[in-house]
Design a protein around this motif. Structure first.
Motif, PDB file in Angstrom:
ATOM      1  N   ARG A   8       1.211  -1.042   0.096  1.00 25.38           N
ATOM      2  CA  ARG A   8      -0.675   0.377  -0.064  1.00 25.38           C
ATOM      3  C   ARG A   8       0.794   0.748   0.023  1.00 25.38           C
ATOM      4  NH1 ARG A   8      -4.387  -2.095   4.378  1.00 25.38           N
ATOM      5  NH2 ARG A   8      -5.662  -3.031   3.546  1.00 25.38           N
ATOM      6  N   GLU A   9       1.548   0.948   0.773  1.00 24.57           N
ATOM      7  CA  GLU A   9       2.761   2.007   0.731  1.00 24.57           C
ATOM      8  C   GLU A   9       3.715   2.304  -0.516  1.00 24.57           C
ATOM      9  OE1 GLU A   9       6.861   4.261   2.802  1.00 24.57           O
ATOM     10  OE2 GLU A   9       6.065   1.732   3.721  1.00 24.57           O
ATOM     11  N   ASP A  12       0.715   3.907  -2.843  1.00 23.94           N
ATOM     12  CA  ASP A  12       0.512   5.625  -2.319  1.00 23.94           C
ATOM     13  C   ASP A  12       1.864   5.858  -2.882  1.00 23.94           C
ATOM     14  OD1 ASP A  12      -1.755   5.095  -1.647  1.00 23.94           O
ATOM     15  OD2 ASP A  12      -0.978   4.272   0.320  1.00 23.94           O
ATOM     16  N   ARG A  16       1.977   9.570  -5.890  1.00 23.59           N
ATOM     17  CA  ARG A  16       1.915  10.498  -5.831  1.00 23.59           C
ATOM     18  C   ARG A  16       3.785  10.646  -6.556  1.00 23.59           C
ATOM     19  NH1 ARG A  16       3.533   9.750   0.504  1.00 23.59           N
ATOM     20  NH2 ARG A  16       1.810   8.839   1.809  1.00 23.59           N
TER      21      ARG A  16
END
Length: 243
Positions: A8-9, A12, A16
């Protein structure tokens, strides 16, 4: 964190980076025509009919696609520090303190060296290479380069020299990782010197000038990386206990 949280990180941080690239791309696209004129300025200065436009477009969609491609590539180049920051933010929690202290200067140096390679191409290499090509043609031949070929050629040179300027970082990391010693690299200088010219032959147009312009800085940067690996303090095994 569990594997799902890591994924998930990663998602993300990738999102970005993509958003930043797209935002910069939207802003740069409106100036893509001006950016292309700046890009081909070293070539235009050598063409006989530059005032009336000596470049041509052989493809129907080239006048639209070429500025679009240039704006996208430039947006990635401009966003590179942020992209590397996201990469650093993802891997930093897995590093020890002494590794973080080493990684931050390496990331900053890698960005600086890449941009230095791009600047070296624009201000030094392109004027010399374009001068050689435009001056070596048979007399009576009108030189009218295609805008797509010019863009592809320039981008190839930018990324070739940008990556070549990362040699000090690669050399330093190889020595610090224990994959090779500084002494053994120093003993292989003749082979590395020849390898630089072989890479210059593969990455640049088939002329001696552009090959030498890439090969000589590559070897000089190798010596810089070798010097860094010899004089910077090494990491002791006890430091791995830090968290």
């Amino acid at each position: 964190m569990p594997l799902v949280e890591h994924l998930r990180e990663l998602r993300d941080r990738m999102l970005r980076s993509i958003v930043v690239v797209l935002v910069i791309f939207i802003g740069l696209y409106f100036f893509s025509g001006e950016m292309y004129l700046i890009l081909v300025k070293p070539l235009n200065a050598l063409l006989p009919d530059a005032e009336n436009g000596a470049l041509i477009a052989t493809g129907v969609a080239s006048p639209f696609l070429v500025p679009l491609k240039l704006a996208f590539v430039m947006s990635v180049l401009v966003a590179m520090p942020y992209i590397l920051h996201q990469v650093w933010g993802f891997i930093a929690p897995a590093l020890y303190k002494h590794e973080r202290r080493l990684a931050i200067p390496l990331f900053i140096s890698s960005v600086f060296l890449f941009y230095a390679g791009v600047a070296f191409v624009y201000f030094v290499v392109l004027p010399l290479v374009f001068g050689f090509f435009t001056g070596s043609g048979p007399e009576g031949v009108n030189i009218m380069p295609d805008i797509t070929n010019v863009l592809d050629f320039c981008l190839k040179m930018f990324f070739s020299f940008g990556l070549a300027f990362e040699i000090p970082i690669a050399t330093f990391l190889l020595v610090r990782a224990g994959m090779v010693s500084a002494k053994s690299l120093g003993e292989k200088r003749p082979y590395i010197f020849i390898s630089c010219f072989v890479l210059g032959m593969l990455l640049t147009p088939p002329d001696v000038i552009s090959q030498s312009i890439l090969a000589v800085p590559m070897y000089a940067l190798f010596e810089v990386g070798l010097l860094m690996s010899r004089f910077l303090p090494s990491v002791t095994p006890d430091a791995t206990s830090e968290e």
